[in-house]
Design a protein around this motif. Structure first.
Motif, mmCIF file in Angstrom:
data_model
loop_
_atom_site.group_PDB
_atom_site.id
_atom_site.type_symbol
_atom_site.label_atom_id
_atom_site.label_comp_id
_atom_site.label_asym_id
_atom_site.label_seq_id
_atom_site.Cartn_x
_atom_site.Cartn_y
_atom_site.Cartn_z
ATOM 1 N N THR A 1 1.920 -60.429 -18.999
ATOM 2 C CA THR A 1 0.683 -59.961 -19.622
ATOM 3 C C THR A 1 0.778 -58.499 -20.044
ATOM 4 O OG1 THR A 1 -0.279 -59.574 -17.418
ATOM 5 C CG2 THR A 1 -0.785 -61.669 -18.497
ATOM 6 N N ASP A 2 1.506 -57.691 -19.274
ATOM 7 C CA ASP A 2 1.700 -56.301 -19.692
ATOM 8 C C ASP A 2 2.475 -56.238 -21.004
ATOM 9 O OD1 ASP A 2 0.345 -55.336 -17.518
ATOM 10 O OD2 ASP A 2 2.100 -54.526 -16.487
ATOM 11 N N ALA A 3 3.502 -57.080 -21.119
ATOM 12 C CA ALA A 3 4.279 -57.097 -22.357
ATOM 13 C C ALA A 3 3.438 -57.582 -23.528
ATOM 14 C CB ALA A 3 5.510 -57.984 -22.188
ATOM 15 N N ALA A 4 2.623 -58.589 -23.278
ATOM 16 C CA ALA A 4 1.841 -59.194 -24.362
ATOM 17 C C ALA A 4 0.731 -58.288 -24.854
ATOM 18 C CB ALA A 4 1.264 -60.521 -23.886
ATOM 19 N N TRP A 5 0.076 -57.581 -23.946
ATOM 20 C CA TRP A 5 -1.165 -56.886 -24.303
ATOM 21 C C TRP A 5 -1.134 -55.377 -24.121
ATOM 22 C CZ3 TRP A 5 -3.702 -60.829 -20.551
ATOM 23 C CH2 TRP A 5 -3.648 -62.108 -21.133
ATOM 24 N N ASP B 1 1.181 -50.244 -29.818
ATOM 25 C CA ASP B 1 2.107 -50.895 -30.748
ATOM 26 C C ASP B 1 2.562 -52.210 -30.130
ATOM 27 O OD1 ASP B 1 4.050 -51.688 -32.512
ATOM 28 O OD2 ASP B 1 5.317 -49.908 -32.257
ATOM 29 N N ALA B 2 2.337 -53.298 -30.833
ATOM 30 C CA ALA B 2 2.679 -54.615 -30.295
ATOM 31 C C ALA B 2 4.172 -54.889 -30.287
ATOM 32 C CB ALA B 2 1.976 -55.693 -31.124
ATOM 33 N N THR B 3 4.935 -54.191 -31.122
ATOM 34 C CA THR B 3 6.339 -54.556 -31.338
ATOM 35 C C THR B 3 7.187 -54.542 -30.064
ATOM 36 O OG1 THR B 3 6.186 -53.718 -33.601
ATOM 37 C CG2 THR B 3 8.403 -54.083 -32.695
ATOM 38 N N PRO B 4 7.153 -53.467 -29.249
ATOM 39 C CA PRO B 4 8.002 -53.481 -28.043
ATOM 40 C C PRO B 4 7.630 -54.604 -27.084
ATOM 41 C CG PRO B 4 7.246 -51.260 -28.538
ATOM 42 C CD PRO B 4 6.459 -52.180 -29.418
ATOM 43 N N GLY B 5 6.341 -54.852 -26.931
ATOM 44 C CA GLY B 5 5.909 -55.895 -26.022
ATOM 45 C C GLY B 5 6.323 -57.284 -26.476
ATOM 46 N N LEU B 6 6.222 -57.519 -27.768
ATOM 47 C CA LEU B 6 6.621 -58.827 -28.287
ATOM 48 C C LEU B 6 8.125 -59.039 -28.134
ATOM 49 C CD1 LEU B 6 4.376 -59.173 -31.459
ATOM 50 C CD2 LEU B 6 3.965 -59.972 -29.130
ATOM 51 N N GLY C 1 1.649 -68.263 -26.461
ATOM 52 C CA GLY C 1 0.189 -68.174 -26.410
ATOM 53 C C GLY C 1 -0.288 -66.786 -26.057
ATOM 54 N N LEU C 2 0.443 -66.098 -25.177
ATOM 55 C CA LEU C 2 0.085 -64.723 -24.839
ATOM 56 C C LEU C 2 0.234 -63.819 -26.055
ATOM 57 C CD1 LEU C 2 1.814 -64.276 -21.356
ATOM 58 C CD2 LEU C 2 -0.593 -64.761 -21.818
ATOM 59 N N GLN C 3 1.248 -64.069 -26.858
ATOM 60 C CA GLN C 3 1.437 -63.294 -28.080
ATOM 61 C C GLN C 3 0.245 -63.476 -29.018
ATOM 62 O OE1 GLN C 3 5.114 -64.724 -29.738
ATOM 63 N NE2 GLN C 3 6.387 -63.711 -28.220
ATOM 64 N N ALA C 4 -0.186 -64.734 -29.185
ATOM 65 C CA ALA C 4 -1.281 -65.030 -30.109
ATOM 66 C C ALA C 4 -2.583 -64.379 -29.676
ATOM 67 C CB ALA C 4 -1.465 -66.544 -30.217
ATOM 68 N N ALA C 5 -2.743 -64.178 -28.361
ATOM 69 C CA ALA C 5 -4.009 -63.639 -27.844
ATOM 70 C C ALA C 5 -4.105 -62.127 -27.954
ATOM 71 C CB ALA C 5 -4.187 -64.059 -26.385
ATOM 72 N N LEU D 1 -7.959 -65.257 -18.986
ATOM 73 C CA LEU D 1 -9.010 -64.648 -19.806
ATOM 74 C C LEU D 1 -9.575 -63.401 -19.120
ATOM 75 C CD1 LEU D 1 -10.865 -67.876 -20.986
ATOM 76 C CD2 LEU D 1 -9.530 -66.323 -22.422
ATOM 77 N N ALA D 2 -9.707 -63.456 -17.798
ATOM 78 C CA ALA D 2 -10.178 -62.291 -17.060
ATOM 79 C C ALA D 2 -9.175 -61.149 -17.142
ATOM 80 C CB ALA D 2 -10.448 -62.666 -15.606
ATOM 81 N N GLU D 3 -7.888 -61.468 -17.013
ATOM 82 C CA GLU D 3 -6.849 -60.445 -17.148
ATOM 83 C C GLU D 3 -6.906 -59.796 -18.531
ATOM 84 O OE1 GLU D 3 -4.698 -59.278 -15.025
ATOM 85 O OE2 GLU D 3 -4.130 -60.800 -13.552
ATOM 86 N N HIS D 4 -7.095 -60.618 -19.552
ATOM 87 C CA HIS D 4 -7.195 -60.101 -20.919
ATOM 88 C C HIS D 4 -8.400 -59.177 -21.053
ATOM 89 C CE1 HIS D 4 -7.888 -60.191 -25.303
ATOM 90 N NE2 HIS D 4 -6.597 -60.480 -25.416
ATOM 91 N N ALA D 5 -9.525 -59.584 -20.480
ATOM 92 C CA ALA D 5 -10.729 -58.764 -20.553
ATOM 93 C C ALA D 5 -10.532 -57.421 -19.852
ATOM 94 C CB ALA D 5 -11.901 -59.523 -19.924
ATOM 95 N N LEU D 6 -9.926 -57.443 -18.672
ATOM 96 C CA LEU D 6 -9.692 -56.203 -17.942
ATOM 97 C C LEU D 6 -8.709 -55.311 -18.692
ATOM 98 C CD1 LEU D 6 -9.479 -57.605 -14.302
ATOM 99 C CD2 LEU D 6 -11.327 -56.225 -15.271
ATOM 100 N N ALA D 7 -7.699 -55.921 -19.312
ATOM 101 C CA ALA D 7 -6.708 -55.137 -20.060
ATOM 102 C C ALA D 7 -7.323 -54.454 -21.273
ATOM 103 C CB ALA D 7 -5.548 -56.030 -20.499
ATOM 104 N N HIS D 8 -8.333 -55.097 -21.868
ATOM 105 C CA HIS D 8 -8.952 -54.570 -23.082
ATOM 106 C C HIS D 8 -10.303 -53.895 -22.836
ATOM 107 C CE1 HIS D 8 -5.987 -57.410 -24.701
ATOM 108 N NE2 HIS D 8 -6.012 -56.691 -25.797
#
Length: 219
Positions: free
Chosen positions: A48-52, A56-61, A103-107, A154-161
Motif C-alpha cells: 500500500t505504501d508503494a501504491a499510494w 509522484d506515482a512512478t517510483p511506487g508503481l 488493483g492497488l495501482q488502479a486505486a 478502503l480504510a487504509e486508503h482513506a487514512l493514507a489520503h
C-alpha cells in the motif's frame, strides 16, 4: 555478515512503528503466529505504501511491479526480499496475490477508490490469511473474510489520503481470522477519528487492548 533475521526485523519494525497498538493487541494472537503476523502485515504495508505513497506515482508503481515479480518468484521457491525468509515457504497462492496488485495501482488516483478495483486484491489476501491463520476459505465465511479485508483496504486508503470513505462494506463481526479482526478493529477506530476531524494516530494502550480483546472474542 548481517543476519537475515536483522533484515526482516527492519521491515517489521517499520510496521510496528506505524501500528504500536500491536504491542498490546498482539497478546490476543497465539504466540507461534506472532512473527508470521508481523511479517504478513509488514508485507501488506509495503504494497500500500508503494501504491499510494508520495506525490509522484512512478517510483511506487515501479516498486509494485517489482513486488509482482518477487511474489511470482516466491511461488517458484525463489526469494530476494527479506520478508520472504518468513513468508515464502508458506503454502499459499503467491501468484494470485501478484496478479491482484494491479488493483492497488488502479486505486491510487481515486478518492474514494472504486471497491471493484480492490475486490480481487481483498479476495487474494483473505484466502492467504485463511491458510496462514486457520480461517475459512469458502462459502459465506470466506466471502465475509474477503469483505472484511476489502473494508480494511478502503480504510487504509482513506487514512493514507486523509479522506474518510463515503461508504464501505460492513462485514459480520466474526468475519475473518483473528489477526485480521484485530487489525480491522484498530483501523476502524482510527478511521472514526478521521471522520470526526480528530488527529489520526496511535490509540491509547487501554483502548487498543479493549478493541483487540473484543475482536479476538468475536470469532
Amino acid at each position: 555478515m548481517m543476519d537475515p533475521q536483522d533484515d526482516v526485523e527492519g521491515f517489521t519494525a517499520k510496521w510496528r512503528e506505524r501500528w504500536p497498538e500491536w504491542t498490546v493487541a498482539g497478546v490476543f494472537v497465539p504466540a507461534p503466529w506472532r512473527p508470521l503476523v508481523e511479517a504478513w502485515f509488514a508485507l501488506l504495508q509495503e504494497f500500500t505504501d508503494a501504491a499510494w505513497g508520495g506525490d509522484d506515482a512512478t517510483p511506487g508503481l515501479a516498486k509494485l511491479a517489482w513486488w509482482s515479480e518477487e511474489l511470482r518468484g516466491w511461488a517458484k521457491g525463489a526469494r530476494r526480499h527479506p520478508l520472504g525468509a518468513v513468508l515464502q515457504r508458506q503454502a499459499v497462492d503467491w501468484t494470485a496475490l501478484a496478479t491482484a496488485l494491479r488493483g492497488l495501482q488502479a486505486a491510487r488516483g481515486r478518492v474514494p477508490p472504486e471497491a471493484a478495483d480492490l475486490a480481487a486484491f481483498a479476495e487474494a489476501v483473505a484466502r492467504i490469511e485463511a491458510i496462514l491463520f486457520d480461517g475459512a476459505l469458502d462459502g459465506e465465511a470466506g466471502q465475509g473474510a474477503a469483505s472484511r479485508v476489502l473494508a480494511d483496504v478502503l480504510a487504509e486508503h482513506a487514512l493514507a489520503h486523509g479522506v474518510a470513505p463515503s461508504a464501505a462494506p460492513r462485514p459480520r463481526r466474526d468475519a475473518g481470522t483473528r489477526p485480521r479482526r484485530i487489525q480491522s478493529a484498530l483501523l476502524s477506530a482510527r478511521l472514526a477519528r478521521l471522520a470526526a476531524g480528530r488527529p489520526v494516530g496511535a490509540l491509547r494502550p487501554w483502548r487498543s487492548l479493549w478493541l483487540a480483546w473484543g475482536a479476538a472474542r468475536a470469532g
